[in-house]
Write an enzyme that holds these catalytic residues in place. Structure first.
Site, PDB file in Angstrom:
ATOM      1  N   ASP A  80       0.753  -1.057   0.336  1.00 22.85           N
ATOM      2  CA  ASP A  80      -0.058  -0.159  -0.687  1.00 22.85           C
ATOM      3  C   ASP A  80       0.869   1.583  -0.049  1.00 22.85           C
ATOM      4  OD1 ASP A  80       0.686  -1.038   2.766  1.00 22.85           O
ATOM      5  OD2 ASP A  80      -0.363   1.170   3.209  1.00 22.85           O
ATOM      6  N   GLU A  81       0.030   2.134  -0.675  1.00 17.95           N
ATOM      7  CA  GLU A  81       0.841   3.186  -0.184  1.00 17.95           C
ATOM      8  C   GLU A  81       2.018   3.391  -0.735  1.00 17.95           C
ATOM      9  OE1 GLU A  81      -2.559   5.427   2.930  1.00 17.95           O
ATOM     10  OE2 GLU A  81       0.202   4.878   3.870  1.00 17.95           O
ATOM     11  N   VAL A  82       2.877   3.523  -2.008  1.00 13.05           N
ATOM     12  CA  VAL A  82       4.234   3.327  -2.153  1.00 13.05           C
ATOM     13  C   VAL A  82       4.010   4.952  -3.067  1.00 13.05           C
ATOM     14  CG1 VAL A  82       5.381   1.944  -4.024  1.00 13.05           C
ATOM     15  CG2 VAL A  82       4.009   1.155  -2.660  1.00 13.05           C
TER      16      VAL A  82
END
EC number: 3.2.1.52
Lengths: 599, 599
Positions: free
Chosen positions: B338-340
């Site tokens: 997630d959330e790279v």
């Protein structure tokens, strides 16, 4: 040097560096900016710190009372001081023995001498002097206060000045002159919506002392339950408590009072009247107004506020108040007065006849008159009980008198407790208008509107309490003088012993600093590193104060490890890998190296 | 009858009535409507209850395994069953001995016989059969299950059927056929934002068992800290943990796994990658991408996501995953995703060169390609570690592949974890569109979007979790079959051991019933009295589950009484007044009456 010896030295150095790397890991470094070790909460009025470090040896450090002062010669002082010295003896040091480093060769601080210059009263009061001064320098450490209450505040400060560094307990050279901004720094707890077992009240009192709060406002009964055990009217709790176990006996109350007294905390009981009394009606329906469904939304109990039309109601209240006043020591007594449902009075014929008899009109005005009549009688009763007793009331009482334009029924020694956020009469202007009106009329006041800790929201919410100032209203200097303080309120609809302490703390700490420290100590960003220190200090001392963003405390809350199910199993392989593996690897290489050296 | 004798009888009656009035006081009566004693949470698929009461004698009641069944003959079954019978032996009865009434003359239920009809595996899995049936009638009580995991669920149900009545432990005639609606009923805990001491994880596992949850998703590391102690890479925790004490040793992990296994709970570790890895970089900066401030908002660490351009990154991950997979028993492994932050990759020249080399365009599309490449390699590594391992990923991984229009890089055995509430691509349509897309593409999915327990609000908030159904999206029956369950998530920015359990429970209980019980069990109002019972049951068993509105539990959470400071002082005058005073008054009058009678 033989090459193999050089290798051994290099290896040892590497090991030392590896050890060091733990102590200054990324997050620990980041944390050093985030937490202000050895800082005081609430911030003292005046504090000067030098860079000179003194070291304390837990095995030999002494807390001493100056025997030539009232701390020893005045028996009232001595009792409080003796207890306090014993308590703080257990709070000053926390680094476990196995992690401690010796302090030989360091400049040692060997004792703190406590002097009380005036004398003591058995109980703290609104007038108590809580000022103190501390001096830590090469001559030693002294704490001077006029009273035991000031001495308690000073001991707390002294204990907070000590910080841990490389396994040592350290204090810097320090000079402090301190006294509170407001004399009434309270927290309201509610034991009616949920019952709080005694240990949680005591734990909370400890937390209050760690934050220099000095009033426990005990909202002990309400619509839902009557847990206070009255000897005069045993049916009040006998029928109005949740169960026979959900009660506070006179002995419980005495324990709370004594625990509080020894920490310089007043306990003010609230018996809310004439509203919020449904539970009273379980044992004594005769003192409540019967609500008739014709003009009032019926509810299953059909009992509303106290019945102001019956003389027996006042007789009942007088007897109860006499008992309560004998049990509780404080001069002040909170009689509530909030949220009275006029609709129920309006539905009752007996009440109507009484209003006619008293000449009150049949209108909202008339019901305000009726409430005013009732409260005037209640405040008169307070004045007539054997010991001097003064009333604290929620703001509606003032508002109702104010509407009638005649405040003579509301004795000027009554304290008005402001709690509403918005008053619609002031077009949404928050509580500040109310503070201005109350003080303009000459009444002393306590602010709670912006300190309602029961309301929660996601994230860091303490700055909103921190930044709300009781003096932030339009008024003269004389009006400001009438603000005696504030109270954080934690109504207990959603709170019981499972979550009471972490919801209260450290959010109430924000209110504590607002009420103790100078008005210009108001920047929550600047306060954060001290707040972080205070939060972990509380956790370390056994108060499960909740966290304020990603971080850690050196000593985490770990009470569940006391339950047999959840005690970690100690196995022979239980060595921590960082230490274990590292040391094993290190030893392997060392043995190898020594063997090589000798070969 | 002599008048004085009649008076004595009347007096005794009055006393009896007074005693009775405690037991049926107003609030206790009100509570009887509010709480559904002896009800089961989560609601079983099918339950029939008769009005016939059977009484259990705690001194003689037996929990027995049927020795002719796999419960005894299969060693894997036997181990789990033996532990469970011993645990539930301590959970079935709670009325303290001094409050117990004898059950002589009542219809006694003397034992529960447990039969396992199939056999057992060492660890629970996604495929485990958790079904069971219970029969309680005049022939006795039986519990039948195919596996030990079903037996555990049945024992929990049986323990919940028992209720207290007038000091007796009672169970009604009951017939139950039960099995879960979804096989994956999880809770995500986060030990990176705050470290959770082991006892709290174990306590939470007990609570999960009491709610028939079967997956602990352990988000063990994140940006803030790396508490997992790797033997392969000791610097990960050595430098990335908060302190050397804030770590989980292999031994700690084994304790969690074993405690969970014995309760039929899988433990799925998450090592989030390529984002959320800052703490990894403390010990191993070489595996992260260096972010350059030119195109990226600089932060103090200058390290971003994993570096996908270096082959050494994959070698590192392979070694670490091999170690983790050996330690954790589950076939599934959560690799995050997630959330790279593409901005960091975009700022790094080495990454850019790698993209050119791979033929990825220099655009958002290209970075999605790069993330796809990285995750494909990570999932390949999972497939290559010695034991079969399948991936779970947060939804971004699916979204990125989906944007590229080519899902071949995302193995179909990967489970997609849907967590975002609103996806802007769908004009604010919540997560439901995502569930439809994921399942339309043939992937299995877990829902968390509407089960984020870290978000809090004032008041009773569990109905919002309760009423959110994982099947509530547009899709075919085949698509619905791909929904394997859901997970409550409690991200730990604002949670540590001080408030973890009360914030989690009973709010997670709402998710537990949603995921276990039939879809039409969805009315939170109807569920409330059972929820109330379940909350107090947890408190009674040592789980500090927070309250859900004004009320009480018969046995309140009182752990602080274990701390020496807060143990109530027992004094000779410590008799409760209701009982004490009453009995004294009663005795006085009785003595007086007897004297009069005899006179």
């Amino acid at each position: 040097m033989k090459p193999c010896l050089a290798f051994l030295v290099a290896l040892s150095l590497q090991a030392a560096v590896a050890e060091w790397s733990y102590q200054t890991s990324w997050y620990e470094k980041a944390r050093q900016d985030k937490v202000a070790r050895g800082t005081v909460w609430p911030q003292p009025r005046s504090i000067d710190t030098t860079s000179v470090r003194y070291y304390l040896d837990p095995r030999s450090f002494k807390l001493e009372a100056d025997s030539s002062s009232a701390a020893v010669s005045d028996p009232e002082c001595k009792e409080v001081v003796d207890h306090a010295l014993s308590r703080y003896g257990g709070l000053l040091f926390w680094i476990p023995e196995e992690d401690r480093a010796g302090v030989d060769g360091d400049e040692i601080l060997d004792k703190l001498v406590l002097t009380i210059t005036r004398g003591c009263t058995r109980y703290p009061s609104l007038e108590s002097d809580e000022s103190y001064s501390i001096l830590v320098n090469s001559d030693g450490a002294t704490l001077r206060a006029q009273t035991a209450w000031g001495a308690l505040r000073g001991l707390e400060t002294f204990s907070q000045l000590i910080y841990g560094e490389n396994g040592k307990h350290v204090i810097n050279g320090t000079s402090i002159s301190d006294s509170p901004r407001f004399p009434h720094r309270g927290i309201m707890i509610d034991t009616a919506r949920h019952y709080l077992p005694l240990p949680f009240i005591l734990n909370h009192l400890d937390a209050m002392a760690y934050n220099k709060m000095n009033v426990l406002h005990w909202h002990i009964v309400d619509d839902q339950a009557f847990p206070f055990q009255s000897a005069t009217f045993p049916d009040l709790s006998g029928k109005g408590a949740y169960t026979r176990k959900h009660v506070y006996t006179p002995d419980d109350v005495s324990q709370v009072l004594e625990f509080a007294r020894l920490r310089g905390i007043r306990v003010i009981p609230e018996f809310d009247t004439p509203g919020h009394m449904m539970s009273w009606g379980q044992g004594h329906p005769e003192i409540l107004t019967r609500c008739y469904p014709t003009s009032f939304q019926p509810d299953i109990y059909h009992l509303g506020p106290a019945n102001p039309a019956r003389e027996t109601t006042y007789t009942f209240m007088r007897k109860l108040f006499e008992e309560i006043r004998q049990l509780f020591a404080d001069e002040y007594f909170h009689v509530g007065g909030d949220e009275v449902r006029f609709q129920c009075w309006n539905s009752n014929e007996e009440v109507h006849q009484f209003m006619v008899q008293q000449g009150f009109p049949n209108s909202t005005q008339g019901f305000a008159d009726l409430q005013g009549y009732y409260i005037r009688r209640i405040l008169e009763i307070l004045h007539q009980v054997p010991e001097t007793t003064r009333g604290i009331v929620w703001q509606e009482i003032f508002d109702n008198f104010e509407i009638t334009g005649d405040l003579t029924g509301l004795n000027l020694d009554t304290i008005i407790h402001v709690w509403e956020w918005n008053d619609t009469r002031y077009q949404g202007e928050p509580f500040r208008e109310e503070m201005a009106k109350v003080t303009a009329a000459g009444y002393r006041t306590i602010l709670s509107s912006c300190y309602y800790l029961n309301y929660i929201s996601y994230g860091r919410d303490w700055p909103q309490y921190y930044e709300c100032d009781p003096h932030d209203f339009q008024g003269t200097e004389a009006q400001k003088q009438l603000v005696i303080g504030g109270e954080a309120c934690l109504w207990a609809e959603w709170v019981d012993s499972t979550n009471f302490i972490p919801r209260m703390w450290p959010r109430a700490s924000a209110v504590a600093e607002r009420l103790w420290s100078p008005q210009d100590v108001a920047d929550s960003e600047a306060a954060s590193p001290r707040m972080e220190e205070q939060r972990c200090r509380m956790v370390r001392r056994g108060i499960p104060a909740q966290p304020q963003g990603p971080s850690y405390c050196e000593y985490e809350w770990n009470i569940l490890s006391q339950l047999p199910n959840y005690r970690p199993v100690i196995t022979s392989s239980g060595l921590r890998v960082t230490e274990g593996l590292f040391h094993i690897m290190f030893l392997d290489v060392l043995v190898l190296a020594v063997v090589k050296c000798l070969a």
